[in-house]
Write a protein that holds these residues in place. Structure first.
Motif, short mmCIF file in Angstrom:
data_model
loop_
_atom_site.label_atom_id
_atom_site.label_comp_id
_atom_site.label_asym_id
_atom_site.label_seq_id
_atom_site.Cartn_x
_atom_site.Cartn_y
_atom_site.Cartn_z
N HIS A 124 38.02 38.36 27.87
CA HIS A 124 37.34 38.76 29.11
C HIS A 124 38.23 38.61 30.34
O HIS A 124 37.91 39.14 31.40
CB HIS A 124 36.03 38.01 29.26
CG HIS A 124 35.04 38.35 28.17
ND1 HIS A 124 34.53 39.62 28.01
CD2 HIS A 124 34.51 37.58 27.18
CE1 HIS A 124 33.71 39.63 26.97
NE2 HIS A 124 33.69 38.41 26.45
N ARG A 158 40.14 39.11 37.39
CA ARG A 158 40.05 39.78 38.69
C ARG A 158 40.99 39.13 39.72
O ARG A 158 41.59 39.82 40.55
CB ARG A 158 38.60 39.74 39.19
CG ARG A 158 37.65 40.57 38.31
CD ARG A 158 36.20 40.43 38.72
NE ARG A 158 35.33 41.11 37.76
CZ ARG A 158 35.00 42.39 37.83
NH1 ARG A 158 35.46 43.13 38.83
NH2 ARG A 158 34.20 42.93 36.92
N GLN A 195 38.70 45.94 35.05
CA GLN A 195 37.59 46.40 35.88
C GLN A 195 37.86 46.22 37.37
O GLN A 195 37.32 46.95 38.20
CB GLN A 195 36.31 45.67 35.48
CG GLN A 195 35.82 46.04 34.09
CD GLN A 195 34.54 45.31 33.72
OE1 GLN A 195 34.06 44.48 34.47
NE2 GLN A 195 34.01 45.62 32.55
N GLU A 196 38.70 45.24 37.70
CA GLU A 196 38.97 44.97 39.11
C GLU A 196 39.91 46.00 39.71
O GLU A 196 39.78 46.38 40.88
CB GLU A 196 39.59 43.57 39.26
CG GLU A 196 39.96 43.18 40.69
CD GLU A 196 38.76 42.99 41.59
OE1 GLU A 196 38.95 42.99 42.81
OE2 GLU A 196 37.64 42.80 41.07
N ARG A 208 32.13 33.63 29.71
CA ARG A 208 32.49 35.04 29.93
C ARG A 208 32.74 35.31 31.41
O ARG A 208 33.75 35.92 31.77
CB ARG A 208 31.39 35.96 29.40
CG ARG A 208 31.70 37.43 29.66
CD ARG A 208 30.77 38.36 28.92
NE ARG A 208 31.15 39.76 29.12
CZ ARG A 208 30.69 40.77 28.43
NH1 ARG A 208 29.78 40.55 27.47
NH2 ARG A 208 31.08 42.01 28.67
N GLU A 244 39.51 42.04 30.33
CA GLU A 244 38.42 42.93 30.74
C GLU A 244 38.20 42.86 32.25
O GLU A 244 38.03 43.89 32.92
CB GLU A 244 37.14 42.52 30.01
CG GLU A 244 35.96 43.43 30.24
CD GLU A 244 34.77 43.01 29.43
OE1 GLU A 244 34.36 43.77 28.53
OE2 GLU A 244 34.25 41.89 29.67
N GLY A 245 38.21 41.65 32.81
CA GLY A 245 38.03 41.50 34.25
C GLY A 245 39.13 42.17 35.04
O GLY A 245 38.88 42.81 36.07
N HIS A 286 36.09 33.67 32.63
CA HIS A 286 37.29 34.39 32.21
C HIS A 286 37.42 35.72 32.96
O HIS A 286 38.52 36.12 33.37
CB HIS A 286 37.27 34.62 30.70
CG HIS A 286 37.55 33.39 29.91
ND1 HIS A 286 36.58 32.47 29.58
CD2 HIS A 286 38.71 32.90 29.39
CE1 HIS A 286 37.13 31.48 28.90
NE2 HIS A 286 38.42 31.72 28.75
N ASP A 287 36.30 36.40 33.15
CA ASP A 287 36.31 37.65 33.92
C ASP A 287 36.82 37.42 35.33
O ASP A 287 37.64 38.20 35.86
CB ASP A 287 34.88 38.21 33.96
CG ASP A 287 34.78 39.49 34.76
OD1 ASP A 287 34.67 39.42 36.00
OD2 ASP A 287 34.80 40.58 34.14
N GLU A 288 36.39 36.33 35.96
CA GLU A 288 36.82 36.01 37.32
C GLU A 288 38.32 35.79 37.40
O GLU A 288 38.98 36.20 38.37
CB GLU A 288 36.08 34.77 37.82
CG GLU A 288 36.41 34.37 39.25
CD GLU A 288 35.73 33.10 39.69
OE1 GLU A 288 35.78 32.79 40.90
OE2 GLU A 288 35.16 32.38 38.82
#
Length: 486
Positions: free
Chosen positions: A420, A401, A427-428, A393, A423-424, A396-398
């Motif tokens: 994700h 971003r 959020q970024e 998670r 999602e990242g 993938h978020d990184e």
């Protein structure tokens, strides 16, 4: 492969012979009955969905001389072993040792093996292009196409060796501790290369330290008096020099001044192709040699792969000028690895969908940013990075971003496993329609067919199991603007 009698196959594999001992294998060793031809040896491997034993009769009908199997097969010439896959490895070890002994009067082949979390296949392909002229032509060198780097693919590659083989270039992959040690027992390298330690397959390994331990098995597996080539830019890799046996030559490559073979003054052109000055310091010498290299491969990360290949070629006697010339002429050979297609409608497709981990994903995204520049729309189509374990998670978020930070204009995330990333990105940055999540390849394909415009640069990237190679193939098909607008 060299010719073997059924009796020799049985002796090499510890098998029980259920065939005329004088039956001779004169063709290829195969695991797919559709590849059977006169004199072939068919290895009946059990699988999750199909069992090779069910296709043995088909292989023999197509000309196979012998079957390697785990049970007797009525009416078929068979060598019965406990484990056909393990027996395949033993047979490859026996054949290579036989050829290397020189007892048949042929050339004694030099084995070059490459491992690392990223870059194995590209480095292997570069080595083929650097060493083929030195070998005296394609018939004297074996370089597998694609990624034949596991417990099945590597033995099949080794078994192609003949008395005329001068260089055998191998790729060694791993997803568990001990994998590289096993492969080097089959084919002990004269030159072993370690490219990088990353987090690929960390879900299986459990930690990056375990990955480093496994990649270092390459250093311990080289032949007595052999050579090890290590990436000086990766601290975990260069530390593997301590695992080299006495008498092993250790050479390093990288961009730091202490590397034996290094790249300086690296630049990247608008198409993402790197150029650099190749500087070589030979052991025991004070004079340096230099030559200019202009890679045709897309992506600055290929500088490291090129340096690794150059170090091996130099070790095997290719001159610095020839290394630089051949590197500058080398092209991408394996599909779905930073393969660039310039479509007639003005869309540029970068298909890198064969494999993915956080390091290679970041490198591909940076290349997309460079190629698109300030004037072209960049589109990243990203799927799941597999086998990352508990860190999946966050990884993938990184990536999501990073897409925002690189100012990629459009992100399309494909499949639940990659969610994700979306999602990242959300959020970024203050993103809306710049990041889109779609459930499957069909939805991504439909969206891209409708939205891509002349001038766009689109990257397709995921692990192989995510299936985006299909999308890469579709997008890379040349189409006219009129076709796209239908």
């Amino acid at each position: 492969m060299i010719e073997l009698t059924a009796a020799q196959v049985a002796a090499a594999t510890g098998g029980r012979l259920h065939a005329d001992p004088d039956v001779t294998v004169t063709g290829a060793v195969i695991v797919d009955s559709r590849d059977a031809g006169p004199g072939a040896l068919f290895v009946a491997l059990p699988g999750e969905r199909v069992d090779g034993h069910d296709f043995a009769a088909t292989a023999v009908a197509a000309g196979a001389a012998l079957v390697l199997a785990s049970r007797e097969l009525d009416g078929l010439p068979t060598v019965v072993v406990d484990d056909p896959q393990a027996a395949l490895g033993e047979l490859a070890r026996y054949v290579l040792a036989t050829v290397r002994s020189g007892s048949d009067g042929g050339v004694v082949p030099q084995v070059v093996a490459v491992t690392g979390s990223v870059g194995k296949t590209t480095t292997k392909d570069l080595l083929g292009q650097l060493l083929t002229p030195a070998a005296g032509g394609e018939d004297a060198i074996i370089v597998p196409k694609g990624s034949f780097n596991n417990e099945i693919g590597l033995p099949l590659t080794v078994l192609r060796v003949t008395a005329a083989t001068r260089y055998l270039v191998l790729e060694m992959g791993a997803d568990r501790v001990g994998n590289i040690a096993y492969l080097t027992r089959i084919a002990p390298p004269d030159v072993g290369v370690v490219l990088a330690v990353g987090v690929a397959h960390v879900g299986h390994f459990g930690s990056v330290e375990a990955i480093a331990q496994t990649k270092g098995e390459m250093v311990e597996g080289v032949v007595e008096g052999g050579s090890v080539v290590l990436n000086a830019d990766d601290l975990r890799v260069v530390a593997m020099a301590n695992r080299a046996a006495p008498g092993t030559t250790v050479q390093t490559f990288g961009t730091i001044p202490s590397a034996d073979v290094r790249a300086e003054d690296v630049t990247v052109d608008p198409m993402g192709r790197a150029s650099f000055t190749l500087r070589v310091t030979r052991a025991g010498e004070t004079d340096e040699q230099r030559a200019d290299v202009a890679l045709q491969l897309v992506g600055a990360h290929h500088v490291s792969n090129a340096l690794a290949a150059a170090t091996v070629a130099l070790r095997l006697g290719v001159t610095v000028p020839d290394v630089a010339k051949r590197l500058s002429e080398a092209t991408a050979l394996s599909p779905h690895r930073m393969a660039v297609t310039e479509r007639p409608d003005g869309v540029t497709v970068i298909d890198d969908a064969y494999n993915a981990n956080p390091d290679s994903m970041k490198a591909a995204l940076r290349t997309l940013a460079v190629v698109s520049g300030r004037t072209r729309r960049s589109v990243a189509v990203l799927g799941e990075m597999l086998e990352l374990g508990d860190g999946a998670r966050a990884a993938h978020d990184e990536i999501g971003r990073l897409v925002v930070r690189l100012n990629i204009k459009q992100l399309i995330v494909v499949g639940e496993g990659a969610y994700h990333i979306h999602e990242g990105a959300m959020q970024e940055g203050s993103w809306g329609s710049e990041s889109i999540f779609v459930p499957d390849i069909a939805a991504a394909r439909s969206m891209l067919d409708e939205s891509l415009e002349p001038g766009d640069v689109v990257l397709v990237k995921s692990s192989l199991g995510a299936g985006l190679t299909e999308l890469g193939d579709h997008l890379s098909i040349a189409r006219t603007t009129e076709d796209n607008n239908k």
